[in-house]
Structure formats: structure tokens, C-alpha cells
Write an enzyme that holds these catalytic residues in place. Structure first.
Site, PDB file in Angstrom:
ATOM      1  N   GLU A 170     -56.158 -28.175  53.551  1.00 21.61           N
ATOM      2  CA  GLU A 170     -55.981 -29.600  53.289  1.00 21.61           C
ATOM      3  C   GLU A 170     -54.531 -30.063  53.458  1.00 21.61           C
ATOM      4  O   GLU A 170     -54.251 -31.266  53.428  1.00 21.61           O
ATOM      5  CB  GLU A 170     -56.472 -29.926  51.874  1.00 21.61           C
ATOM      6  CG  GLU A 170     -57.987 -29.813  51.758  1.00 21.61           C
ATOM      7  CD  GLU A 170     -58.504 -30.071  50.358  1.00 21.61           C
ATOM      8  OE1 GLU A 170     -57.705 -29.976  49.405  1.00 21.61           O
ATOM      9  OE2 GLU A 170     -59.705 -30.354  50.211  1.00 21.61           O
ATOM     10  N   GLU A 224     -62.952  -6.937  48.720  1.00 17.52           N
ATOM     11  CA  GLU A 224     -62.007  -7.235  47.637  1.00 17.52           C
ATOM     12  C   GLU A 224     -61.414  -5.989  47.018  1.00 17.52           C
ATOM     13  O   GLU A 224     -60.408  -6.034  46.316  1.00 17.52           O
ATOM     14  CB  GLU A 224     -62.676  -8.072  46.547  1.00 17.52           C
ATOM     15  CG  GLU A 224     -63.660  -7.312  45.677  1.00 17.52           C
ATOM     16  CD  GLU A 224     -64.087  -8.136  44.467  1.00 17.52           C
ATOM     17  OE1 GLU A 224     -63.954  -7.617  43.347  1.00 17.52           O
ATOM     18  OE2 GLU A 224     -64.555  -9.276  44.646  1.00 17.52           O
TER      19      GLU A 224
END
Length: 312
Positions: free
Chosen positions: A94, A125
Site C-alpha cells: 500500500e 515458517e
């Protein structure tokens, strides 16, 4: 292949985490009415800002460090797995339309790569080495900042990213939702927003995710304010890449200058659509080349450039 001993060790770790704690008072929440559950969730969410508030001095210190690095050409890189990684990628993505940053200036790494944004990548992960590889692929330098994000504060990918980055001299920030986390300990700036046990045991996409989003909003937004990407509370570096943003650009120029529509259109045309330049041209009475020179001299800070036009 993971052994039984590994599972036992990990389970013991999870038992110590606040974010994984079981809440007996909610054990029969599925028997409540939908409205009651919604009210409970809303009450839970309302506690998050207060938890963030306890970390504001640490957040501010991290932001000052990030802004100083970025002012010298460094990058801001988020690294996390699962929900934490997705939130980092979201915040990074963004920045270009909001602050006209280059897509390479603020980046988000998620364990398992871009496909992990929508599909879980098993085992990703759990690898600190994978994080180091991902940062190496980006050409990480000491000028950059790496923000590791992990609700538990123990995720190997996030901790590994911070450890690798710190070893190279990069600025490091560790954002977790448990006190005394390995992630915060590994980072130069440790931020631990302890939101408490979740409504659904261990579902850290809830309060922990909300807390992480709030902090990431601060890290990117206030860093951009420090870098001169705003003028007051106006997004003067907005990139007008669609009709809505084109309309917003004109509204921002109007709010900053009080100019007529005709003046705004003329200034935007002369500045190739750059809002910051258009405002300086209108308020400072400068031509396009002088405007560009003043903004370059002020390192893009519109307020400083405007003050320069008022000096005798």
C-alpha cells in the site's frame, strides 16, 4: 520428518505463550447467540489499542531509526509467516499508491513466497535459513531495516530474518504479541504488544493480528511523514494511478491551496500530475523548473520548500 520429541518440545513452548492460552470462560461460546458472540469479540477487540499504547515509546524509537535509514536510501523490509507475513506484505504493497514510493523501497517477505499469501506453505515458517536466503536474494545491506513479525515471537522465519539482518548491520525491529519473546530479544528494537489470550484458542489472526496491523500502520505512515511524504495530514505524494486517486489529487491540491479548479488543472498539467509540485507552484508562485529545484533541495519536504520561497 518431525519427531515426537519435536512435537512435545513445541507443545511445551506453546503452553507458555499468552497468545496460546486457553480461556475456560469461553469454552461454551458456541452455545451463545450470534449477537452475544459478536459483542464478546467486539469487547475483546476494544482492548487492543490500549495494549499498543504501552509500546508507543518503543514504536516511536523504531520509526526514528527506520526514517533515518530510509532518508539515506535504505529500504524497509517486513518478514513474517502466515497472518503476520500477509500483514507485512499488505502494508508494503500500500506504500507505492499512498506515498509514491518505489515498489522496491518497502517490501514484504512471507515464508513460502508469494503463493503463501493465499495458500499455506507447509513448513516454511519453521526455517530460519529460508529467511536468510530470502533476504540475500533481495541484496540486503546495512542501510536497510528488517521488521520481523510474529504473534508468538518464536517463529523461526521471523527470528531468523532479524538475526541475519542484524549480523549484516541492518536495523532490526521485532514485533510480537508475547512478553519476553525471542524475536524482541533478537532485534535492536523489540516491540511486544501483549493482547492476551484469543477468543478462539491460539487464533492469532484475531487480536494479535489487529495489534500487528495497528503497529505496521504506524511504522509505515509515521516514517513517511518523517520523510516528507505528507504536508500536514494531506497525502501530497499520492500516485494518481486510477480515477479515484486522480480526483483525490485534485481535492488535496484544493485543500492545501484553496485554488480554483482552473488553477489546479493548470498546475497539475505543468507538474505532470505531481500533487506536491502543483501545490508549491500555486502557493509559492514558482515555475516548474524552480519548483523541482526547491523540492530537490528540501529532499522532498514540501513545507521546507514553501518556506524557501518566502525567504528574501
Amino acid at each position: 520428518m518431525t519427531s515426537t520429541d519435536d512435537h512435545t518440545r513445541l507443545r511445551a513452548q506453546l503452553d507458555t505463550l499468552t497468545t496460546e492460552a486457553f480461556r475456560p470462560e469461553l469454552a461454551e461460546i458456541d452455545r451463545r447467540s450470534t449477537l452475544e458472540i459478536a459483542r464478546t469479540m467486539n469487547d475483546e477487540d476494544a482492548t487492543v489499542p490500549a495494549a499498543v499504547a504501552t509500546q508507543l515509546p518503543r514504536i516511536a524509537a523504531a520509526i526514528d531509526g527506520i526514517a533515518a535509514r530510509m532518508a539515506e536510501g535504505g529500504r524497509l523490509i517486513y518478514a513474517g509467516a502466515g497472518t503476520a507475513g500477509r500483514l507485512g506484505v499488505l502494508d508494503a504493497s500500500e506504500c507505492p499508491p499512498t506515498f509514491n514510493t518505489d515498489p522496491t523501497e518497502v517490501l514484504g517477505l512471507i515464508a513460502g513466497g508469494p503463493s503463501a499469501m493465499v495458500t499455506a506453505v507447509e513448513g516454511a515458517e519453521d526455517s530460519a535459513a529460508l529467511a536468510a536466503d530470502d533476504l540475500t536474494a533481495l541484496g540486503l545491506t546495512a542501510d536497510d531495516t528488517v521488521v520481523g513479525i510474529s504473534a508468538s515471537g518464536r517463529t523461526p522465519y521471523a527470528v531468523g530474518a532479524v538475526e541475519h539482518a542484524r549480523a549484516l548491520g541492518a536495523l532490526t525491529v521485532g514485533l510480537s504479541c508475547n512478553a519476553g519473546s525471542a524475536l524482541a530479544a533478537a532485534a535492536e528494537h523489540g516491540i511486544e504488544v501483549v493482547v492476551g489470550p484469543e477468543l478462539l484458542t491460539g487464533s492469532t489472526r484475531l487480536k494479535a493480528g489487529t495489534a500487528q496491523k495497528l503497529v505496521l500502520n504506524m511504522l509505515s505512515t509515521i516514517t513517511m511523514i518523517r520523510l516528507g511524504k505528507t504536508y500536514g495530514n494531506l497525502m501530497v505524494d499520492v500516485r494518481a494511478s486510477n480515477e479515484k486517486l486522480q480526483a483525490r489529487s485534485r481535492r488535496i491540491v484544493a485543500l492545501a491551496t484553496g485554488a480554483s479548479d482552473e488553477e489546479i488543472e493548470t498546475a497539475l498539467a505543468a507538474s505532470d500530475g505531481e500533487v506536491k509540485n502543483a501545490i508549491l507552484m500555486i502557493v509559492g508562485g514558482t515555475d516548474a523548473p524552480t519548483t523541482a529545484r526547491l523540492l530537490d533541495a528540501s529532499h522532498g519536504h514540501l513545507r521546507a520548500a514553501l518556506e524557501a520561497t518566502r525567504k528574501p
